[in-house]
Structures are given as C-alpha cells and as structure tokens.
Enzyme design. Sequence first.
Site, short mmCIF file in Angstrom:
data_model
loop_
_atom_site.label_atom_id
_atom_site.label_comp_id
_atom_site.label_asym_id
_atom_site.label_seq_id
_atom_site.Cartn_x
_atom_site.Cartn_y
_atom_site.Cartn_z
N HIS A 153 21.71 -7.81 42.61
CA HIS A 153 20.62 -7.30 41.78
C HIS A 153 20.00 -6.06 42.43
CE1 HIS A 153 19.99 -11.29 39.66
NE2 HIS A 153 20.47 -11.76 40.80
N GLU B 144 19.15 -9.46 46.16
CA GLU B 144 18.42 -8.35 45.56
C GLU B 144 18.39 -7.18 46.53
OE1 GLU B 144 16.64 -8.34 42.57
OE2 GLU B 144 16.55 -10.48 42.05
ZN LIG Z 1 18.72 -8.83 38.43
#
Ligand SMILES: [Zn+2]
Length: 179
Positions: free
Chosen positions: A35, A117
């Site tokens: 992400h 992330e």
């Molecule tokens: Zn995401």
Amino acid sequence: MRIISGWLEGSGVRQVPTKNFNARPQGEISLIVLHGISLPPGKFGGPFVDRLFVGDLDPKDDPYFEGIYKLELSTHLFINRQGVITQYVSFLDRAWHAGRSSYQGQIECNDFGIGIELEGTDTTEYTQEQYEALNKVIGLLRATYPDIKDRVASHSEVAPGRKTDPGEAFDYHKIGLRL
Ligand SMILES: [Zn+2]
C-alpha cells in the site's frame, strides 16, 4: 532483523500495538499486500499514520481526517520515507488494510495477507531507503512464512477500481520479485 512470535525485532524497527486486529480465520499467511499512505495526503512525517492505525486520529488536526477518523483500520507494517519500519499487528493476526478484495480468486485478502504500507503518494517516487527496508522485510517474511512464495500484490491489484495505491510511482523492478 528477525521475527519472533509474529513480531519483527531489530534496530530501526518500532512496535506500536493497536487494538485494530483480530484472528486470522484459517491461520493462513500466504500473501503480501503493498500500500501507499500519507496523512494528510501528500504530507510526510508527523504522527498521523500511527494515530490512524491505533484509532486515535483527531478530526480537529486536519479537515481530511473528518472523513476517516472513525474507520477502524490497521496494517502489519508501515515504512516511512527514511526506511524506518513500524509494526502495529502481529503477523499471526489479521490486520484491517485491504478491505473488500481478492487475489487469484481467493477473497478477503486480510484473512491471509500481510499489509505493508509505504509512506508516499501514487505519484511521488518512493525512496531508496524504503525499497531497501521493503526488500529486507519481504525476504524475511518469505523465509518465515513459506506459503507466501512469490505472492506479493499491490492494493490496486487486489481491489481494482476501488484502490490505486501504491500507485504508478511504485517501481516493481526494485523489489526482488517479478510481479
Ligand atoms: Zn491501500
């Protein structure tokens, strides 16, 4: 860096536990989902990503937070622009990052996925420090959880039409897997 009971340990690794997780329904760990995030969008540094994932974002700090502060979200790992890794949820547990999603016909990627992330935006080049930390951690995760194999996907790939991160700025050639 090493993994002990689902937690990453080593220099440059922060552990910030959250209540935003639950058990993996089948215990399976067989996918990494990549992400991109920055809070507010496009601003790097600051405490807000931590606060989002521990459920402590204050809507008064930025108008953008009004729309997201009530969401219960988490991820396993966050890698900031300097390559510092923060872990919020044990790899053995289910973090809440992918939402409605599927990978190669298998639905609900949170059930069997590990969320990573990267601090950034879809259109800002990610840093060399981030790719180095990411490659190290992917190698370690694949060695620890062999069902992952070469299954590393972007959020946009598992939630097409709904999500675009980590975006065109992410260079898949810089991670040691062909995707
Ligand atoms: Zn995401």
